[in-house]
Design an enzyme around this catalytic site. Structure first.
Site, PDB file in Angstrom:
ATOM      1  N   GLU A 174      14.310 -27.289 -15.673  1.00 15.25           N
ATOM      2  CA  GLU A 174      14.487 -25.952 -16.265  1.00 15.25           C
ATOM      3  C   GLU A 174      15.776 -25.898 -17.072  1.00 15.25           C
ATOM      4  OE1 GLU A 174      14.160 -23.064 -13.143  1.00 15.25           O
ATOM      5  OE2 GLU A 174      11.978 -23.160 -13.158  1.00 15.25           O
ATOM      6  N   ASP A 191       0.905 -20.437 -37.819  1.00 12.30           N
ATOM      7  CA  ASP A 191       0.346 -21.148 -36.669  1.00 12.30           C
ATOM      8  C   ASP A 191      -0.500 -22.296 -37.221  1.00 12.30           C
ATOM      9  OD1 ASP A 191      -1.100 -22.113 -34.553  1.00 12.30           O
ATOM     10  OD2 ASP A 191      -1.703 -20.156 -33.773  1.00 12.30           O
ATOM     11  N   ARG A 222      -1.613 -32.757 -24.693  1.00 18.66           N
ATOM     12  CA  ARG A 222      -1.884 -31.317 -24.713  1.00 18.66           C
ATOM     13  C   ARG A 222      -0.571 -30.582 -24.535  1.00 18.66           C
ATOM     14  NH1 ARG A 222      -7.451 -30.628 -24.642  1.00 18.66           N
ATOM     15  NH2 ARG A 222      -7.280 -28.401 -25.058  1.00 18.66           N
ATOM     16  N   THR A 274      -0.132 -26.388 -31.658  1.00 22.49           N
ATOM     17  CA  THR A 274      -0.486 -27.270 -30.550  1.00 22.49           C
ATOM     18  C   THR A 274      -0.046 -28.670 -30.954  1.00 22.49           C
ATOM     19  OG1 THR A 274      -2.631 -27.764 -31.514  1.00 22.49           O
ATOM     20  CG2 THR A 274      -2.555 -25.934 -29.945  1.00 22.49           C
ATOM     21  N   TYR A 317      11.868 -32.043 -12.411  1.00 21.36           N
ATOM     22  CA  TYR A 317      12.076 -30.642 -12.813  1.00 21.36           C
ATOM     23  C   TYR A 317      13.279 -30.522 -13.737  1.00 21.36           C
ATOM     24  CZ  TYR A 317       9.047 -26.906 -11.538  1.00 21.36           C
ATOM     25  OH  TYR A 317       8.017 -26.028 -11.551  1.00 21.36           O
ATOM     26  N   LYS A 320      -4.262 -31.511 -31.383  1.00 20.94           N
ATOM     27  CA  LYS A 320      -5.411 -31.435 -32.280  1.00 20.94           C
ATOM     28  C   LYS A 320      -5.272 -32.536 -33.349  1.00 20.94           C
ATOM     29  CE  LYS A 320      -6.195 -26.633 -30.976  1.00 20.94           C
ATOM     30  NZ  LYS A 320      -6.248 -25.191 -31.367  1.00 20.94           N
TER      31      LYS A 320
HETATM   32  C1  LIG Z   1      -6.010 -24.038 -30.659  1.00 17.34           C
HETATM   33  C2  LIG Z   1      -5.230 -22.912 -31.230  1.00 17.34           C
HETATM   34  C3  LIG Z   1      -4.345 -22.166 -30.434  1.00 17.34           C
HETATM   35  C4  LIG Z   1      -4.286 -22.277 -28.937  1.00 17.34           C
HETATM   36  O1  LIG Z   1      -3.962 -23.453 -28.423  1.00 17.34           O
HETATM   37  P1  LIG Z   1      -4.238 -23.762 -26.861  1.00 17.34           P
HETATM   38  O2  LIG Z   1      -3.551 -25.045 -26.687  1.00 17.34           O
HETATM   39  O3  LIG Z   1      -5.727 -23.821 -26.726  1.00 17.34           O
HETATM   40  O4  LIG Z   1      -3.634 -22.658 -26.086  1.00 17.34           O
HETATM   41  C5  LIG Z   1      -3.573 -21.196 -31.046  1.00 17.34           C
HETATM   42  N1  LIG Z   1      -3.679 -20.958 -32.360  1.00 17.34           N
HETATM   43  C6  LIG Z   1      -4.536 -21.643 -33.155  1.00 17.34           C
HETATM   44  C7  LIG Z   1      -4.585 -21.320 -34.611  1.00 17.34           C
HETATM   45  C8  LIG Z   1      -5.348 -22.627 -32.602  1.00 17.34           C
HETATM   46  O5  LIG Z   1      -6.207 -23.282 -33.396  1.00 17.34           O
END
Ligand SMILES: *Cc1c(COP(=O)(O)O)cnc(C)c1O
Length: 419
Positions: free
Chosen positions: A57, A201, A236, A227, A55, A230
Site C-alpha cells: 500500500e 479512455d 489484466r 486497461t 503487500y 486488450k
Molecule cells: C474494457 C473497457 C473498460 C473496462 O475494463 P475492465 O478491465 O473490464 O474493467 C473500460 N472502458 C473501456 C472503453 C473499455 O473498453
C-alpha cells in the site's frame, strides 16, 4: 489428499482440468472478441510470480509496509516505461482494471451529483462512461452523447451542444464498439470551451496507440485511462496517464481513495508489456491488427454483410445483421459452434433489445497475435457469411469447425500449452 504444496494438477484436478480445457479452447478456436487477446508469455510469467505475495500500500518510497526494496523497483520501471512509451507526464499503474481506473478518475475530480458526460452504451460507449445502471450514472448526473443517424460517426454537433448546456466536470472520450478513429483533438476543443476535464479512455486501443496506428490522446486529454490486457497484450489491469498537474489528485484517488494494496505481479506484467510495446515486432503487430481488420471487413462486405459505418479504421468490426433476419445472438451462437467466437452487440439505433440485439462485434487482435494474415481473414469472412446465411445447417457448421481447427493448428497461440 496430496501435500498442500504439490502442483495444481495434484492439489486440485478439477480446476486443472478446466484450465486445460480452456487452453485447448484458446488454441482450437478463432477468438474474435475485440477486447480479448493472448498476453505475452513473459507477461504471464511476471504476473504469476511471487510478487503476488507482497503487500505494498502506498507508492514507491512512501509505503505503509517494509520490505519494498524490489517492489518499488518494479513499480518505478512500469511507470517510467509507460511515460516514455506514451509520452505522458505521469502514470499510475495501480488500478485493478479498466473500470476501477475510470472510477478513480471520477473520484479525483467529481463530487456526487456533479455532471459527467460520455458516449452512450448503445452508440459504442462503455458502462463506466455514465450508463444509468453503472455507479458512474447513479452517483453522478450523467449526460450521454451519441452517434449521427446517417453515418454512425460520433455526433460532435450534438456533443458540443450538450456540453454547452450541461457544463460537465469531466468528459469521457472512449469506446468499446466503435470501428473508427476517435478524434481526440475535436473532443479537446469542446472540453476546453466548457471547462471540462477531457478523459480519453483508450482501453481497447492502447496497443494501437503504442504501436503508432491510432492517433494518441496525449496532448489533447489531460487524463488518459486504459486497461492493460486488450490490444496492449499485458496482464489484466489498468493504468491512468495524466498531466503533471493532476498527478496528486489521481494518485490519491487510486490509493487511499479507492483501493488497498496494488497487485504487484500485475504491475510487473505491465512493465514487461510496456517494454515489449517499444519493439519493431510490436509495431508490426499493431499494423497487422488494423490491416487484418480491413481485409476481414472487405470480405464480409463483399459477402453481403452490412457493417456499421461501412468498414473499420481500427481492430474492430461491428456487423449489422438487421437485413439478414438473423438476430445477433443466434448468429453468435451458430458461429461459436463453427469455432468462431465473437459476441452479440447492439448496433446504433438498434430496434431490438440489448440482450437480443441486431449485431455482432468482431476484432482481430487475438488472431493477429497468432500470426494470421490476409489469407486467413479472407477464409474467415467466407465461413462467417456461410454460417450467418444458414444458422441451422449443423452439418455445414460442423465441417467449418473442422476447417477452423485445421487453420488454428497452423498458428500456435502465444503462451497457450497444447494438449
Ligand atoms: C474494457 C473497457 C473498460 C473496462 O475494463 P475492465 O478491465 O473490464 O474493467 C473500460 N472502458 C473501456 C472503453 C473499455 O473498453
Amino acid at each position: 489428499m496430496p501435500s498442500s504444496e504439490a502442483p495444481l494438477r495434484e492439489v486440485d484436478p478439477e480446476i486443472a482440468d478446466l484450465i486445460a480445457h480452456e487452453e485447448t479452447r484458446q488454441h482450437d478456436k478463432l477468438r474474435l472478441i475485440p477486447s480479448e487477446n493472448y498476453a505475452y508469455p513473459a507477461v504471464m510469467e511476471a504476473a504469476g510470480s511471487v510478487l503476488n505475495n507482497k503487500y505494498s500500500e502506498g507508492y514507491a518510497g512512501r509505503r505503509y509496509y517494509e520490505g519494498q526494496e524490489y517492489v518499488d523497483g518494479v513499480e518505478k520501471l512500469a511507470i517510467e516505461r509507460l511515460k516514455t512509451l506514451f509520452g505522458a507526464e505521469h502514470a499510475n499503474v495501480q488500478p485493478y482494471s479498466g473500470s476501477p481506473a475510470n472510477l478513480a478518475v471520477y473520484f479525483a475530480f467529481c463530487q456526487p451529483h456533479d455532471t459527467v458526460m460520455g458516449l452512450s452504451l448503445d452508440a459504442g460507449g462503455h458502462l463506466t462512461h455514465g450508463h444509468k445502471v453503472s455507479i458512474s450514472g447513479k452517483y453522478f448526473d450523467s449526460v450521454q452523447y451519441g452517434v449521427r443517424e446517417d453515418d454512425h460517426r460520433i455526433d460532435f454537433d450534438q456533443l458540443a451542444k450538450l456540453a454547452k448546456e450541461h457544463r460537465p466536470k469531466v468528459l469521457f472520450a472512449g469506446t468499446t464498439a466503435y470501428p473508427r478513429v476517435v478524434e481526440f483533438a475535436k473532443f479537446a476543443e469542446i472540453a476546453r470551451d466548457v471547462g471540462a476535464i477531457l478523459v480519453a479512455d483508450i482501453s481497447h486501443i492502447s496497443g494501437l496507440v503504442a504501436g503508432g496506428v491510432h492517433p494518441t490522446p496525449i496532448g489533447h486529454a489531460e487524463v488518459t485511462t486504459s486497461t492493460t490486457h486488450k490490444t496492449f497484450r499485458g496482464p489484466r489491469g489498468g493504468m491512468i496517464l495524466c498531466d503533471k498537474k493532476h498527478k496528486k489528485a489521481i494518485d490519491r484517488a487510486v490509493f487511499p481513495g479507492l483501493q488497498g494494496g496494488p497487485h504487484n505481479g500485475t504491475t510487473a506484467g505491465i512493465a514487461t508489456a510496456a517494454k515489449l510495446a517499444t519493439t519493431d515486432d510490436f509495431k508490426a503487430y499493431a499494423k497487422a491488427v488494423v490491416d487484418n481488420a480491413k481485409v476481414l471487413a472487405e470480405g464480409l462486405l463483399s459477402a453481403g454483410i452490412d457493417l456499421v459505418t461501412g468498414g473499420t479504421d481500427n481492430h474492430l468490426i461491428l456487423c449489422d445483421l438487421s437485413s439478414k433476419d438473423v438476430p445477433g445472438k443466434v448468429a453468435a451462437q451458430a458461429l461459436d459452434r463453427a469455432g468462431i467466437v465473437c459476441n452479440y452487440n447492439s448496433v446504433p439505433f438498434d430496434t431490438r433489445k440489448p440482450f437480443d440485439p441486431s449485431g455482432i462485434r468482431l476484432g482481430t487482435p487475438a488472431m493477429t497475435a497468432r500470426g494470421m494474415g490476409a489469407g486467413e481473414m479472407k477464409k474467415l469472412a467466407a465461413w462467417m457469411a456461410e454460417v450467418i446465411g444458414d444458422v441451422e445447417n449443423e452439418k455445414r457448421i460442423a465441417t467449418i469447425a473442422q476447417d477452423v481447427k485445421a487453420m488454428c493448428d497452423g498458428f500456435p497461440a502465444p503462451g497457450v500449452p497444447t494438449h
